[in-house]
Design an enzyme around this catalytic site. Structure first.
Site, short mmCIF file in Angstrom:
data_model
loop_
_atom_site.label_atom_id
_atom_site.label_comp_id
_atom_site.label_asym_id
_atom_site.label_seq_id
_atom_site.Cartn_x
_atom_site.Cartn_y
_atom_site.Cartn_z
N GLU A 151 0.83 -1.21 0.00
CA GLU A 151 0.00 0.00 0.00
C GLU A 151 0.86 1.25 0.00
OE1 GLU A 151 -3.12 -0.01 2.97
OE2 GLU A 151 -3.32 2.17 2.87
N LYS A 208 -6.92 -0.80 11.68
CA LYS A 208 -6.38 -1.22 10.38
C LYS A 208 -5.11 -0.41 10.09
CE LYS A 208 -5.97 -1.27 5.71
NZ LYS A 208 -5.09 -0.46 4.89
N ASP A 236 4.35 -14.69 11.15
CA ASP A 236 3.01 -15.05 10.71
C ASP A 236 2.05 -13.88 11.00
OD1 ASP A 236 0.45 -16.05 10.45
OD2 ASP A 236 0.90 -17.96 11.42
N HIS A 294 -1.92 10.82 0.74
CA HIS A 294 -2.12 9.48 0.19
C HIS A 294 -2.12 9.51 -1.34
CE1 HIS A 294 -3.36 5.34 0.09
NE2 HIS A 294 -4.30 5.67 -0.79
C1 MEV Z 1 -5.40 3.36 5.44
O1 MEV Z 1 -4.72 2.20 5.03
C2 MEV Z 1 -5.35 3.50 6.96
C3 MEV Z 1 -6.17 4.66 7.53
O2 MEV Z 1 -7.50 4.58 7.06
C4 MEV Z 1 -6.10 4.54 9.03
C5 MEV Z 1 -7.00 5.49 9.79
O3 MEV Z 1 -8.04 5.90 9.28
O4 MEV Z 1 -6.68 5.74 10.97
C6 MEV Z 1 -5.60 5.97 7.07
#
Ligand code: MEV
Length: 448
Positions: free
Chosen positions: A90, A287, A303, A400
């Site tokens: 990513e 995430k 793992d 991003h």
């Molecule tokens: C993207 O891979 C992860 C985010 O969505 C985490 C977050 O919102 O805290 C940017």
């Protein structure tokens, strides 16, 4: 209707690699098999021995699937500087980790501490008979059970690990006649899955044998059944804390000076609190943490599915799925931290087989499992800090999409000249798929 006959196959695993790909091409890809074989073979390692090693990690291997391996430098963790290896597909994750590392480098760095490394295993069994007798029998033979696996544990004991304890849990109120032996292990620098599973299978056999030999049980009661023996990936006592803190005034300003340190700290704390109360936000928040954690777990040959599974169970340990991280702004001090279960190893498994996993560990100073847990947790926290810093200031898309620009250009088959021009053009501008397409269309139409 299309026939399925050709799509079924036996003996696939015995076929050669080219043969496997050609079969796949013929039955599932429908393109010229030679083209597909060449495409897949294009990702084979030049070095035959290295390829053989990779093939051996899994089954029915056709080729390799390359994923970027990068590093996030400037990580100061417990006063030591690390360049952390990260394997992730990513865009902007490694950049965010590196930026967060640099941000905290001049503010004391990260502090990390491992509380415990206890691992868990379970023997799931069915016993039909007198409960009190069964439970008290377990207690009388518990030490014998632990002693009975010495042939498996002796080497681990020399390294400071072994079986810590075990208990018998009664689940008969939830599932008829179901009991569980829950055993606790210390596996030192190995993840320990094979070690734990071997011990558990032996416990199961021994326990069954002891019951069948005991005059205390009737023939009916002796018919104890072992349903399964397997480690638990839930290790709530294999915990590491990662933390950063500084005076609020030391945070600096944000968004080109338009946001003060106080405003930032307030908003940041709010963002963490929201993820503590709302599972929808908590899932995305965590995430982001896992973006960092998984990338290092993968780079070091560990793992990541095990770590993922555990972390999410831990995140809802009180019945609600919550943010793993916490933030406190108090008395002019900003504190951001996270306790997270990370069961990994630095010896055994892929860690000592995969050449790049070995290099990853080397660049981290060949850490023991505890030290690696600390690094992984700090990268997770850095990732979370980076995401929340963007979200609460300029928004996530600016950074991003800027990082994503090369991918958008590649998907539009941009030439080297177009890539250079696009990068110049989008400097300081908002990147979007539409904007990039417009830019390329204009450039291509003027060049015609
Ligand atoms: C993207 O891979 C992860 C985010 O969505 C985490 C977050 O919102 O805290 C940017």
């Amino acid at each position: 209707m299309e026939s399925n006959d050709e799509k079924e196959i036996s003996g696939f695993s015995k076929m050669g690699k080219r043969e496997k790909i050609a079969w796949l091409a013929k039955n599932f890809l429908y393109e010229n098999p030679i083209k597909i074989v060449n495409e897949f073979a294009g990702f084979w390692h030049d070095n035959v021995e290295a390829q053989k090693l990779l093939d051996g990690f899994s089954e029915n291997t056709l080729t390799n699937f390359p994923v970027p391996f990068g590093i996030a430098p400037n990580f100061k963790i417990n006063e030591k500087i690390f360049a952390v290896p990260m394997v992730i597909e990513e865009s902007s994750v490694v950049a965010a980790a590196s930026n967060a590392a640099k941000f905290w480098l001049s503010r004391g760095g990260f502090k990390a501490h491992v509380f415990n490394t206890k691992k868990v295993g379970q023997v799931h069994l069915v016993y039909r008979g007198d409960k009190e007798k069964f439970i008290s029998f377990f207690h009388t033979i518990k030490t014998e059970l632990i002693f009975g696996v010495k042939h498996i544990t002796s080497k681990m004991e020399e390294r400071g690990g072994g079986v810590l304890d075990m208990e018998l849990l009664d689940f008969t109120h939830l599932e008829p006649d179901y009991y569980q032996i829950r055993a606790y292990f210390e596996t030192v620098d190995s993840m320990g899955a094979n070690f734990i599973n071997s011990c558990l299978e032996e416990f199961g056999k021994l326990f069954q044998q002891k019951i069948s030999e005991s005059p205390l049980f009737t023939d009916y009661e002796k018919d104890t059944e072992i349903v399964m023996c397997i480690l638990s990936n839930y290790t709530p006592e294999c915990i590491v804390r990662a933390e950063v803190s500084c005076k609020v005034s030391e945070l600096g300003t944000f968004d080109n000076g338009s946001m003060t340190a106080d405003e930032f700290a307030w908003k940041f704390e709010r963002a963490v609190n929201i993820a503590r109360i709302d599972p929808y936000r908590a899932t995305t928040h965590n995430k982001g943490i896992m973006n960092g954690i998984d990338a290092v777990v993968l780079a070091t040959g560990n793992d990541f599915r095990a770590v993922e599974a555990c972390v999410h169970t831990y995140a809802c340990r009180d019945g609600v799925y919550r943010s793993l991280s916490m933030c406190e702004v108090k008395d002019g001090q900003f504190r951001f931290w996270m306790d997270v279960p990370i069961a990994i190893g630095t010896v055994g498994g892929l860690t000592s087989l995969h050449p790049l996993a070995k290099r990853s560990l080397e660049m981290l100073g060949n850490p023991n499992a505890r030290q690696l847990m600390e690094v992984i947790a700090c990268v997770g926290l850095a990732q979370n800090f980076g995401a929340l810093r963007s979200l609460t200031t300029v928004g996530i898309q600016a950074g991003h999409m800027k990082m994503h620009l090369p991918n958008i250009l590649a998907s539009m088959n941009a030439t080297d000249v177009e890539i250079t021009e696009a990068q110049k053009y989008f400097e300081g501008k908002v990147v979007s798929v539409v904007a990039v397409r417009d830019f390329l269309e204009k450039m291509r139409s003027t060049n015609h």
